[in-house]
Design a protein around this motif. Sequence first.
Motif, short mmCIF file in Angstrom:
data_model
loop_
_atom_site.label_atom_id
_atom_site.label_comp_id
_atom_site.label_asym_id
_atom_site.label_seq_id
_atom_site.Cartn_x
_atom_site.Cartn_y
_atom_site.Cartn_z
N ARG A 17 0.84 -1.21 0.00
CA ARG A 17 0.00 0.00 0.00
C ARG A 17 0.88 1.25 0.00
NH1 ARG A 17 -4.66 1.75 4.39
NH2 ARG A 17 -5.14 3.67 3.30
N ARG A 18 0.41 2.25 -0.77
CA ARG A 18 1.05 3.58 -0.72
C ARG A 18 -0.10 4.59 -0.76
NH1 ARG A 18 5.11 5.08 -5.54
NH2 ARG A 18 3.19 5.06 -6.73
N GLY A 19 -0.44 5.16 0.37
CA GLY A 19 -1.62 6.03 0.44
C GLY A 19 -2.86 5.23 0.06
N LYS A 20 -3.57 5.71 -1.00
CA LYS A 20 -4.80 5.00 -1.42
C LYS A 20 -4.52 3.94 -2.48
CE LYS A 20 -8.00 8.77 -0.57
NZ LYS A 20 -8.83 9.81 -1.16
N GLU A 21 -3.27 3.83 -2.87
CA GLU A 21 -2.90 2.92 -3.97
C GLU A 21 -2.46 1.56 -3.40
OE1 GLU A 21 0.34 4.59 -6.12
OE2 GLU A 21 0.44 2.96 -7.57
N TYR A 22 -2.88 0.48 -4.07
CA TYR A 22 -2.50 -0.88 -3.64
C TYR A 22 -1.84 -1.61 -4.79
CZ TYR A 22 -5.52 -0.18 0.41
OH TYR A 22 -6.09 0.30 1.57
N SER A 23 -1.01 -2.57 -4.42
CA SER A 23 -0.31 -3.36 -5.43
C SER A 23 -0.22 -4.80 -4.94
CB SER A 23 1.10 -2.76 -5.61
OG SER A 23 1.93 -3.61 -6.35
N ILE A 24 -0.51 -5.76 -5.85
CA ILE A 24 -0.30 -7.18 -5.53
C ILE A 24 0.88 -7.63 -6.36
CG2 ILE A 24 -1.24 -9.53 -5.70
CD1 ILE A 24 -4.05 -8.38 -5.33
N ARG A 25 1.86 -8.26 -5.72
CA ARG A 25 3.09 -8.68 -6.42
C ARG A 25 3.38 -10.15 -6.19
NH1 ARG A 25 6.48 -3.39 -4.22
NH2 ARG A 25 4.90 -1.91 -4.92
N ILE A 26 3.96 -10.77 -7.22
CA ILE A 26 4.43 -12.15 -7.08
C ILE A 26 5.93 -12.14 -7.30
CG2 ILE A 26 4.44 -14.45 -8.15
CD1 ILE A 26 1.53 -14.40 -8.32
N ASP A 27 6.66 -12.61 -6.30
CA ASP A 27 8.13 -12.57 -6.33
C ASP A 27 8.62 -11.18 -6.74
OD1 ASP A 27 8.36 -15.19 -5.49
OD2 ASP A 27 8.30 -15.99 -7.53
N GLY A 28 7.97 -10.16 -6.23
CA GLY A 28 8.39 -8.78 -6.48
C GLY A 28 7.86 -8.17 -7.77
N GLN A 29 7.30 -9.01 -8.66
CA GLN A 29 6.80 -8.52 -9.95
C GLN A 29 5.32 -8.14 -9.80
OE1 GLN A 29 7.51 -11.34 -13.12
NE2 GLN A 29 6.15 -10.27 -14.51
N GLU A 30 4.98 -6.92 -10.21
CA GLU A 30 3.59 -6.46 -10.01
C GLU A 30 2.60 -7.22 -10.89
OE1 GLU A 30 2.04 -2.26 -10.80
OE2 GLU A 30 2.19 -2.43 -8.61
N LEU A 31 1.55 -7.74 -10.25
CA LEU A 31 0.51 -8.49 -10.96
C LEU A 31 -0.70 -7.60 -11.18
CD1 LEU A 31 0.08 -11.45 -11.84
CD2 LEU A 31 -0.93 -11.87 -9.60
N MET A 32 -0.95 -6.69 -10.24
CA MET A 32 -2.12 -5.81 -10.35
C MET A 32 -1.87 -4.57 -9.50
SD MET A 32 -5.04 -5.59 -11.80
CE MET A 32 -6.20 -4.23 -11.69
N ASN A 33 -2.28 -3.41 -10.05
CA ASN A 33 -2.15 -2.14 -9.33
C ASN A 33 -3.50 -1.44 -9.37
OD1 ASN A 33 -1.73 0.84 -9.13
ND2 ASN A 33 0.35 0.18 -8.72
N SER A 34 -3.89 -0.87 -8.26
CA SER A 34 -5.24 -0.27 -8.19
C SER A 34 -5.38 1.01 -9.00
CB SER A 34 -5.61 -0.01 -6.72
OG SER A 34 -4.70 0.91 -6.16
N ARG A 35 -4.25 1.57 -9.47
CA ARG A 35 -4.37 2.82 -10.26
C ARG A 35 -4.82 2.57 -11.68
NH1 ARG A 35 0.98 5.94 -10.10
NH2 ARG A 35 -0.16 7.34 -11.46
N ARG A 36 -4.63 1.33 -12.17
CA ARG A 36 -4.98 1.05 -13.57
C ARG A 36 -5.88 -0.18 -13.62
NH1 ARG A 36 0.41 1.97 -13.22
NH2 ARG A 36 0.77 -0.24 -13.01
N HIS A 37 -7.14 0.04 -13.99
CA HIS A 37 -8.04 -1.12 -14.07
C HIS A 37 -9.02 -1.01 -15.23
CE1 HIS A 37 -10.73 1.53 -11.75
NE2 HIS A 37 -9.69 1.76 -11.00
#
Length: 223
Positions: free
Chosen positions: A23-43
């Motif tokens: 989490r960074r403020g209102k933004e969330y990120s799901i990562r697998i082995d450090g690689q981003e799988l999904m970010n809440s800013r782009r959907h």
Amino acid sequence: MKPWTMMETSQTPTDGGAVSLHRRGKEYSIRIDGQELMNSRRHGSEEELARLACQAVADRADCRVLIGGLGMGYTLAAALKHLDSTGTAVVAELIPAVVRWNQNYIGHLADKPLEDERAAVIQGDVAQTIQKSRQAFDAILLDVDNGPEGLTQKENDRLYQPEGLEEARKALRPGGVLAVWSAAKDSRFSKRLKAAGFQVDVHKVRAHLGKGSRHFIWIAKKK
Ligand SMILES: C[S@@+](CC[C@H](N)C(=O)[O-])C[C@H]1O[C@@H](n2cnc3c(N)ncnc32)[C@H](O)[C@@H]1O
């Protein structure tokens, strides 16, 4: 800019890889082995996946949709928006922690689609749900990875290969659609879909609100 904080980590059930929620403020990120799988800013393209697939079948009574990959729930929420009160959406999610995070921390991002009574979640591999379903779904939506080639989990490869496509075809009702999200263009995948008995349209969409990277969505109709 605020720094990212890691909220929780877990393991993928397949290869024990590290999956984490940040989490960074209102933004969330799901990562697998450090690689981003999904970010809440782009959907935007994840929602387009649902719109394009559901538009093709939403006029059917008791429309049944299967979604592979819950992520942050944007595709599920968009599918529910395009289905009427008789429609249902089942989402299969491989990683139990992702379901838990949606229930505990990030459900608000897509307006809590898991609380919609037309939605159900299966914890497990979407390939297994497809395999045991026969003429069960009007649409199958796959956003489990970066696309047919960009795999963070190599086990997902079989979903996009001829055997996997044949299973998806069998799981669809007549005239149903297989919809696939990808970060990259892939003409060999279009050929495999056609060879598997689908009529294929490829849509180029932007990552979010008409801006950002170009993503690709296959809408493959069972002939
Ligand atoms: C890119 S995210 C999906 C994003 C989602 N469309 C959204 O709107 O937020 C991919 C999701 O698929 C899940 N996943 C990966 N492989 C899977 C599989 N074989 N079966 C079910 N879920 C899978 C991942 O754990 C992750 O939650």
